[in-house]
Scaffold this active site. Structure first.
Site, PDB file in Angstrom:
ATOM      1  N   GLY A 134      45.551  49.220  33.798  1.00  0.00           N
ATOM      2  CA  GLY A 134      46.617  49.248  34.802  1.00  0.00           C
ATOM      3  C   GLY A 134      46.112  49.108  36.227  1.00  0.00           C
ATOM      4  O   GLY A 134      46.871  49.319  37.182  1.00  0.00           O
ATOM      5  N   GLU A 366      36.132  39.786  40.754  1.00  0.00           N
ATOM      6  CA  GLU A 366      35.841  40.257  42.121  1.00  0.00           C
ATOM      7  C   GLU A 366      37.055  40.095  43.020  1.00  0.00           C
ATOM      8  O   GLU A 366      36.926  39.815  44.210  1.00  0.00           O
ATOM      9  CB  GLU A 366      34.640  39.520  42.718  1.00  0.00           C
ATOM     10  CG  GLU A 366      33.326  39.905  42.099  1.00  0.00           C
ATOM     11  CD  GLU A 366      32.864  41.304  42.496  1.00  0.00           C
ATOM     12  OE1 GLU A 366      33.145  41.707  43.629  1.00  0.00           O
ATOM     13  OE2 GLU A 366      32.259  41.965  41.649  1.00  0.00           O
TER      14      GLU A 366
HETATM   15  C1  LIG Z   1      34.886  37.162  33.422  1.00  0.00           C
HETATM   16  C2  LIG Z   1      35.308  38.455  34.051  1.00  0.00           C
HETATM   17  C3  LIG Z   1      34.366  39.461  34.232  1.00  0.00           C
HETATM   18  C4  LIG Z   1      34.742  40.697  34.773  1.00  0.00           C
HETATM   19  N1  LIG Z   1      33.794  41.672  34.899  1.00  0.00           N
HETATM   20  C5  LIG Z   1      34.171  42.897  35.387  1.00  0.00           C
HETATM   21  C6  LIG Z   1      33.206  43.964  35.460  1.00  0.00           C
HETATM   22  O1  LIG Z   1      32.031  43.813  35.117  1.00  0.00           O
HETATM   23  N2  LIG Z   1      33.632  45.180  35.933  1.00  0.00           N
HETATM   24  C7  LIG Z   1      34.920  45.401  36.331  1.00  0.00           C
HETATM   25  O2  LIG Z   1      35.229  46.515  36.747  1.00  0.00           O
HETATM   26  N3  LIG Z   1      35.852  44.407  36.256  1.00  0.00           N
HETATM   27  C8  LIG Z   1      35.502  43.160  35.800  1.00  0.00           C
HETATM   28  N4  LIG Z   1      36.442  42.141  35.727  1.00  0.00           N
HETATM   29  C9  LIG Z   1      37.830  42.440  36.085  1.00  0.00           C
HETATM   30  C10 LIG Z   1      38.306  41.771  37.345  1.00  0.00           C
HETATM   31  O3  LIG Z   1      37.695  42.319  38.489  1.00  0.00           O
HETATM   32  C11 LIG Z   1      39.831  41.911  37.351  1.00  0.00           C
HETATM   33  O4  LIG Z   1      40.310  41.171  36.253  1.00  0.00           O
HETATM   34  C12 LIG Z   1      40.454  41.385  38.589  1.00  0.00           C
HETATM   35  O5  LIG Z   1      40.184  42.247  39.654  1.00  0.00           O
HETATM   36  C13 LIG Z   1      41.965  41.224  38.415  1.00  0.00           C
HETATM   37  O6  LIG Z   1      42.545  42.365  37.864  1.00  0.00           O
HETATM   38  P1  LIG Z   1      43.676  42.215  36.716  1.00  0.00           P
HETATM   39  O7  LIG Z   1      43.125  41.375  35.653  1.00  0.00           O
HETATM   40  O8  LIG Z   1      44.140  43.579  36.364  1.00  0.00           O
HETATM   41  O9  LIG Z   1      44.854  41.426  37.414  1.00  0.00           O
HETATM   42  P2  LIG Z   1      46.085  42.051  38.234  1.00  0.00           P
HETATM   43  O10 LIG Z   1      45.594  43.017  39.253  1.00  0.00           O
HETATM   44  O11 LIG Z   1      47.109  42.486  37.261  1.00  0.00           O
HETATM   45  O12 LIG Z   1      46.612  40.734  38.936  1.00  0.00           O
HETATM   46  C14 LIG Z   1      47.128  39.629  38.150  1.00  0.00           C
HETATM   47  C15 LIG Z   1      47.591  38.544  39.095  1.00  0.00           C
HETATM   48  O13 LIG Z   1      48.667  39.028  39.877  1.00  0.00           O
HETATM   49  C16 LIG Z   1      48.641  38.444  41.144  1.00  0.00           C
HETATM   50  N5  LIG Z   1      48.543  39.499  42.148  1.00  0.00           N
HETATM   51  C17 LIG Z   1      47.984  40.733  42.014  1.00  0.00           C
HETATM   52  N6  LIG Z   1      48.078  41.431  43.172  1.00  0.00           N
HETATM   53  C18 LIG Z   1      48.699  40.617  44.059  1.00  0.00           C
HETATM   54  C19 LIG Z   1      49.074  40.744  45.420  1.00  0.00           C
HETATM   55  N7  LIG Z   1      48.805  41.861  46.105  1.00  0.00           N
HETATM   56  N8  LIG Z   1      49.708  39.705  46.004  1.00  0.00           N
HETATM   57  C20 LIG Z   1      49.988  38.577  45.317  1.00  0.00           C
HETATM   58  N9  LIG Z   1      49.643  38.402  44.028  1.00  0.00           N
HETATM   59  C21 LIG Z   1      49.018  39.392  43.406  1.00  0.00           C
HETATM   60  C22 LIG Z   1      47.405  37.542  41.205  1.00  0.00           C
HETATM   61  O14 LIG Z   1      47.764  36.232  40.944  1.00  0.00           O
HETATM   62  C23 LIG Z   1      46.551  38.078  40.094  1.00  0.00           C
HETATM   63  O15 LIG Z   1      45.672  37.108  39.548  1.00  0.00           O
HETATM   64  C24 LIG Z   1      36.085  40.904  35.189  1.00  0.00           C
HETATM   65  C25 LIG Z   1      37.040  39.878  35.019  1.00  0.00           C
HETATM   66  C26 LIG Z   1      36.651  38.667  34.465  1.00  0.00           C
HETATM   67  C27 LIG Z   1      37.697  37.604  34.290  1.00  0.00           C
END
Ligand SMILES: Cc1cc2nc3c(=O)[nH]c(=O)nc-3n(C[C@H](O)[C@H](O)[C@H](O)COP(=O)(O)OP(=O)(O)OC[C@H]3O[C@@H](n4cnc5c(N)ncnc54)[C@H](O)[C@@H]3O)c2cc1C
Length: 385
Positions: A134, A366
Site C-alpha cells: 500500500g 526509484e
Molecule cells: C524492477 C523494480 C525493482 C524495485 N526494487 C525495489 C527495491 O529494491 N526496494 C524497494 O523498496 N522498492 C523497489 N521497487 C518498488 C518501486 O520503488 C515502486 O514500485 C515505485 O516506487 C512505485 O510504487 P507502486 O508500485 O506502489 O506504485 P504507486 O505508488 O501505486 O503508483 C502507481 C502509479 O500511479 C501514479 N501516481 C502515483 N502517485 C501519483 C501522484 N502523486 N501524481 C500522479 N500520479 C501518481 C503513477 O503513474 C504511478 O506509476 C522496485 C520496483 C521495480 C519495478
C-alpha cells in the site's frame, strides 16, 4: 593527476571495458534471454567479468579510500554509469554503491566494521526494503512497524518489489517506530539474512529479465544496535541514497539513449526505402536532432547535479528532474530506434529490446515520473505562495 585527467582516464577504461568485454557478450545474452535460459549472463562470464573489474581497478570506484576504493566524486561516477548504460549485458560494477552510501552516512562504527569490508570486497550483498503493497510511490504511507521489547526490536509488516532480497546477506528495512504520521518515526534497521521472522515469501517475475521479492516480517526480532542511524531519522539517509541512485539511473539512461541513437543513425545511413536513405528523411532527422539536443541537456543537468552532490549541497530537486527527464529520454529514444530499424527493431536479436525494457523500468522504480513531477511542481509553486 587533476580531476579532469583522472575522470578522463577512468571513463576511457570503462568505455574500453564496455567495448571489449560487454558488447561481445551481448549476442549470447540476447539468445539466452530469448530462450528463457537463466541467468541471462552465463555464470562463467560473470565470474570472469568480476575478476576483470578487480584487475582493472574498476570494482570500488566510489568507495572511500580507507576501504581501498578510489572515492571518486559523483561527477566522475556519472560518466562511468553512462558508459556502462550503453550495453544491455546485466552486469554492474561492484559494489552496489547506494546502500554503501547509506551505511556510510548513518552507520555506527560497529556497523561499518561489520558490513563494509565484505561489501567492498563484493562478498557481502545488500538490499533495501522500502516499498509495501500500500506504499510504493508514497513511501511515507508505510505500515511496517518496529516495537521495542527489552534490548530488541520486533518488526512486523510486509514489503514488496524488493530487488536482490533472495541473495542479500543483509537488508536495510524501513519501519515505523511510534505513533507518528507520514515521515515521522520512520527508522532504518539492518536485518541479516536468516534472522527468524524475516521471510522471503514470493519471487515476482518482472519485465527486463529481472525479479523482485515479497517479504514478510513476522515478529522479526533484531538487536537494539540493528538501527541504522537514529530512531525516527530513517528518511535522511534514505534521501541521500536516493540522490546517488537517481543520478546513477539518470546517467545510465543517458547511456541507453546514446546507444539507441548510435544504432538508429547507423541503420538510417545504410537503409534505403523508395530510393532514398532513411538518414535523408526529415522524420528520421528530427528524431536524431531532438535526441541529440536532449542528450546534451541531460548531460549538462547531470554535471550540474553531480557538482552539487560533490560540494555537499542539496541536489534533491535537480536529481528528481534528471530521473524524469533521462528515463523518459531513454524510453523515447529506444522506441524511435526500434521504429527506424523496422522489423529488425521488433526482434530479440538486437540490444534495443532489453534496453527498451530497462528504460521502461526506470520510469517506475526509484519513484514514478509522475511522483517526481509532483515534487518538482510543489517546489516551484512554493516560490509563488
Ligand atoms: C524492477 C523494480 C525493482 C524495485 N526494487 C525495489 C527495491 O529494491 N526496494 C524497494 O523498496 N522498492 C523497489 N521497487 C518498488 C518501486 O520503488 C515502486 O514500485 C515505485 O516506487 C512505485 O510504487 P507502486 O508500485 O506502489 O506504485 P504507486 O505508488 O501505486 O503508483 C502507481 C502509479 O500511479 C501514479 N501516481 C502515483 N502517485 C501519483 C501522484 N502523486 N501524481 C500522479 N500520479 C501518481 C503513477 O503513474 C504511478 O506509476 C522496485 C520496483 C521495480 C519495478
Amino acid at each position: 593527476v587533476d580531476l579532469d585527467d583522472q575522470a578522463r582516464m577512468i571513463r576511457e577504461t570503462v568505455a574500453r571495458f564496455v567495448r571489449q568485454e560487454l558488447l561481445p557478450l551481448e549476442q549470447g545474452v540476447l539468445q539466452r534471454m530469448a530462450r528463457g535460459i537463466e541467468p541471462a549472463l552465463a555464470p562463467e562470464h560473470r565470474t570472469r567479468l568480476e575478476a576483470l573489474t578487480r584487475e582493472l581497478g574498476l570494482d570500488a570506484l566510489d568507495a572511500p579510500e580507507e576501504m581501498g576504493g578510489l572515492d571518486l566524486p559523483a561527477a566522475v561516477m556519472a560518466g562511468v554509469y553512462e558508459e556502462m548504460g550503453r550495453s544491455c549485458v546485466p552486469f554492474r560494477l561492484p559494489p552496489g554503491s547506494p546502500n554503501l552510501y547509506m551505511a556510510l552516512a548513518a552507520g555506527s562504527e560497529a556497523q561499518k566494521a561489520k558490513y563494509l569490508p565484505g561489501y567492498r570486497a563484493g562478498t557481502l550483498k545488500g538490499a533495501i526494503a522500502i516499498s509495501e503493497p500500500g506504499a510504493g510511490g508514497d513511501p511515507a504511507a508505510m505500515l511496517t512497524r518496529a516495537v521495542r521489547d527489552g534490548d530488541q526490536w520486533v518488526i512486523n509488516g510486509r514489503k514488496i518489489w524488493i530487488s536482490f532480497a533472495d541473495s542479500a546477506d543483509f537488508i536495510i528495512v524501513m519501519a515505523r517506530v511510534g505513533e507518528g504520521r507520514r515521515e515521522e518515526g520512520i527508522t532504518a534497521f539492518i536485518v541479516d539474512r536468516g534472522t527468524p521472522g524475516f521471510i522471503v515469501e514470493r519471487e515476482i517475475a518482472m519485465i527486463g529479465d529481472r525479479n523482485t521479492f515479497e517479504l514478510l516480517f513476522d515478529d522479526c526480532r533484531v538487536p537494539a544496535d540493528a538501527i541504522l542511524g537514529k530512531i525516527g531519522e530513517g528518511y535522511g539517509p534514505m534521501q541521500l541514497r536516493f540522490e546517488r541512485r537517481r543520478l546513477e539511473i539518470g546517467s545510465s539512461a543517458v547511456g541507453h539513449a546514446q546507444r539507441a541513437l548510435d544504432m538508429l543513425c547507423e541503420h538510417a545511413l545504410q537503409r534505403t526505402t523508395f530510393g532514398v536513405r532513411l538518414a535523408d528523411r526529415q522524420a528520421i532527422q528530427w528524431w536524431i536532432a531532438d535526441t541529440a539536443t536532449r542528450l546534451h541537456a541531460a548531460r549538462l543537468m547531470i554535471a550540474d547535479a553531480a557538482g552539487r552532490i560533490d560540494r555537499g549541497e542539496d541536489a534533491r530537486n535537480e536529481v528528481g528532474m534528471i530521473k524524469v527527464f533521462a528515463a523518459e529520454l531513454a524510453y523515447a529514444t529506444v522506441d524511435h530506434a526500434m521504429q527506424t530499424l523496422g522489423a529488425l527493431g521488433m526482434t530479440r536479436e538486437t540490444a534495443l529490446y532489453p534496453l527498451w525494457q530497462s528504460a521502461r523500468l526506470m520510469r517506475i522504480y526509484e519513484g514514478p515520473s509522475e511522483v517526481h513531477r509532483q515534487a518538482i511542481a510543489r517546489r516551484v509553486l512554493k516560490g509563488y505562495s
